[in-house]
Enzyme design. Sequence first.
Site, mmCIF file in Angstrom:
data_model
loop_
_atom_site.group_PDB
_atom_site.id
_atom_site.type_symbol
_atom_site.label_atom_id
_atom_site.label_comp_id
_atom_site.label_asym_id
_atom_site.label_seq_id
_atom_site.Cartn_x
_atom_site.Cartn_y
_atom_site.Cartn_z
ATOM 1 N N GLU A 1 36.842 -63.891 -15.791
ATOM 2 C CA GLU A 1 36.294 -65.162 -15.421
ATOM 3 C C GLU A 1 36.166 -65.769 -16.881
ATOM 4 O O GLU A 1 34.962 -65.709 -17.357
ATOM 5 C CB GLU A 1 35.117 -64.991 -14.576
ATOM 6 C CG GLU A 1 35.174 -64.394 -13.370
ATOM 7 C CD GLU A 1 36.255 -65.281 -12.238
ATOM 8 O OE1 GLU A 1 36.006 -66.419 -12.191
ATOM 9 O OE2 GLU A 1 36.442 -64.819 -11.281
ATOM 10 N N CYS B 1 30.339 -73.615 -16.591
ATOM 11 C CA CYS B 1 31.789 -73.280 -16.802
ATOM 12 C C CYS B 1 32.779 -74.093 -16.161
ATOM 13 O O CYS B 1 33.889 -74.388 -16.743
ATOM 14 C CB CYS B 1 32.267 -71.670 -16.496
ATOM 15 S SG CYS B 1 31.859 -71.393 -15.031
HETATM 16 P P1 NAD Z 1 30.929 -64.607 -24.649
HETATM 17 O O1 NAD Z 1 32.392 -64.581 -24.542
HETATM 18 O O2 NAD Z 1 30.672 -65.097 -26.067
HETATM 19 O O3 NAD Z 1 30.146 -63.704 -24.300
HETATM 20 C C1 NAD Z 1 30.236 -62.823 -22.913
HETATM 21 C C2 NAD Z 1 29.902 -61.300 -23.084
HETATM 22 O O4 NAD Z 1 30.573 -60.657 -23.766
HETATM 23 C C3 NAD Z 1 28.386 -61.289 -23.657
HETATM 24 O O5 NAD Z 1 27.794 -60.187 -22.647
HETATM 25 C C4 NAD Z 1 28.589 -60.720 -24.914
HETATM 26 O O6 NAD Z 1 27.470 -59.804 -25.318
HETATM 27 C C5 NAD Z 1 29.988 -59.955 -24.778
HETATM 28 N N1 NAD Z 1 30.536 -60.180 -26.151
HETATM 29 C C6 NAD Z 1 30.502 -61.088 -27.023
HETATM 30 N N2 NAD Z 1 31.370 -60.852 -27.988
HETATM 31 C C7 NAD Z 1 31.717 -59.767 -27.708
HETATM 32 C C8 NAD Z 1 32.919 -59.157 -28.573
HETATM 33 N N3 NAD Z 1 33.373 -59.353 -29.936
HETATM 34 N N4 NAD Z 1 33.258 -57.956 -27.976
HETATM 35 C C9 NAD Z 1 32.892 -57.433 -26.659
HETATM 36 N N5 NAD Z 1 31.868 -58.052 -26.219
HETATM 37 C C10 NAD Z 1 31.342 -59.165 -26.591
HETATM 38 O O7 NAD Z 1 30.734 -65.883 -23.797
HETATM 39 P P2 NAD Z 1 29.229 -66.679 -23.738
HETATM 40 O O8 NAD Z 1 28.928 -67.544 -24.791
HETATM 41 O O9 NAD Z 1 28.265 -65.611 -23.291
HETATM 42 O O10 NAD Z 1 29.474 -67.640 -22.312
HETATM 43 C C11 NAD Z 1 30.044 -68.961 -22.475
HETATM 44 C C12 NAD Z 1 31.678 -68.818 -22.068
HETATM 45 O O11 NAD Z 1 31.654 -68.129 -20.715
HETATM 46 C C13 NAD Z 1 32.016 -70.034 -22.043
HETATM 47 O O12 NAD Z 1 33.606 -70.141 -22.444
HETATM 48 C C14 NAD Z 1 32.227 -70.466 -20.441
HETATM 49 O O13 NAD Z 1 33.255 -71.253 -20.005
HETATM 50 C C15 NAD Z 1 32.642 -68.915 -19.927
HETATM 51 N N6 NAD Z 1 31.951 -68.524 -18.451
HETATM 52 C C16 NAD Z 1 32.772 -68.539 -17.672
HETATM 53 C C17 NAD Z 1 32.256 -68.496 -16.245
HETATM 54 C C18 NAD Z 1 33.512 -68.241 -15.148
HETATM 55 O O14 NAD Z 1 32.854 -67.917 -14.199
HETATM 56 N N7 NAD Z 1 34.511 -68.513 -15.249
HETATM 57 C C19 NAD Z 1 30.960 -68.830 -15.941
HETATM 58 C C20 NAD Z 1 30.202 -68.685 -17.237
HETATM 59 C C21 NAD Z 1 30.700 -68.901 -18.381
#
Ligand code: NAD
Length: 431
Positions: free
Chosen positions: A173, A207
């Site tokens: 997602e 998002c």
């Molecule tokens: P992110 O991708 O930075 O982090 C998400 C998760 O991944 C966190 O739990 C984090 O600890 C983990 N993570 C981060 N870096 C990692 C790595 N290098 N390796 C493994 N795991 C890692 O996202 P965010 O900043 O928490 O959220 C914002 C993003 O999420 C935006 O792009 C937003 O659009 C998206 N989002 C999508 C939805 C949806 O339903 N489609 C909903 C909410 C947010």
Amino acid sequence: MDPFEDTLRRLRETFHAGHTRPAEFRAAQLRGLGHFLQDNKQLLHDALAQDLHKATQLDSAFIRKEPFGLVLIIAPWNYPLNLTLVPLVGALAAGNCVVLKPSEISKSIEKVLAEELPRYLDQSCFAVVLGGPQETGQLLEHRFDYIFFTGSPRVGKIVMTAAAKHLTPVTLELGGKNPCYVDDNCDPQIVANRVAWFRYFNAGQTCVAPDYLLCSPEMQERLLPALQSAITRFYGNDPQSSPNLGRIINQKQFQRLRALLGCGRVAIGGQSDECDRYIAPTVLVDVQETEPVMQEEIFGPILPIVNVRGVDEAIEFINQREKPLALYAFSNSSQVVRRILAQTSSGGFCGNDGFMHMTLASLPFGGVGASGIGRYHGKFSFDTFSHHRACLLRSPGMEKLNAIRYPPHSPRRLRVLLVAMEARGCSCTLL
Ligand code: NAD
């Protein structure tokens, strides 16, 4: 010279031209396929016999939805409770064991989930795991039976790469830039109310928020005072003191967003306060496509307006970019809204409003292309976390009836077999 280039380009052009979409076209293709099988029965029989010595049969079947096993759920920080618990409901309802990895950035919710939630669930089938990128990377080295990830496309690729090592299925997602087209045939105040509400909700850290507006210069002139009026009604003359406006999650995100305020020209808002992680509800105009605000997902209370000459140019603009998670179109003409729907692709679509489509449990929620893989919410969550096992149960008796399928295959036996299968509704008798 790439031997596939011409073929792939031709097929893509046909797809983009919309030829494959009308129902009549699809029905005609399927009829063609049926005729191919009918007309070439003997040829195909002979070819199958030559290749595989093959004649098998189809039978009635049922689907048994079974839990995958051990599921990993990784969540982001922007709706830290909803985006952990809603997938969790689906995973538990389907009968899986779950490892939940909340975001390390929304620390307070992470703490409550880690300390309190396990007391309410059977700990033999549920665990909360804490950590940031490094720990999550380590966790991803392990084998899971399903991974459900919500977050950025960048980390989505890391998750999918890790999952591929074990051939683990994933739901991703993800985010991206959601376009919002505003037609000239609109009431600007109604559009401004709805757009301002869903762009500045949660300080834009949503998002499915509209990332940018596409409209004509004339509509832009009508929208700007209407947006200013909506912002003042919602958040008062001093939005910083409004209890209804959120703050940016941390300094890193704040600095990123403050830099985006330098793109184009500020038409509304533009103020920021580092100590308070406050960014005013902002509208930018005269924005260039090459500027960072049009290159990255904004994820904050900043709304750029990009001018297009009309619906055709808007569709072209949208289709030149990655497929978004959500797409919005405002128009008093249902034909315009339906045209945008028909000629574009996105995870979800909402005509004349903001992310309301996402609130209906009867609709699946998820992206397409760069905005994600898979879907959930309501019944779709249960299906996502279930393996759809195709099953056939047969009687151990009635062997005489089965005898017709065993070799040697005399022409008479084959005829009887085909008639029997067609009578049972098997449309393809040659597989
Ligand atoms: P992110 O991708 O930075 O982090 C998400 C998760 O991944 C966190 O739990 C984090 O600890 C983990 N993570 C981060 N870096 C990692 C790595 N290098 N390796 C493994 N795991 C890692 O996202 P965010 O900043 O928490 O959220 C914002 C993003 O999420 C935006 O792009 C937003 O659009 C998206 N989002 C999508 C939805 C949806 O339903 N489609 C909903 C909410 C947010």
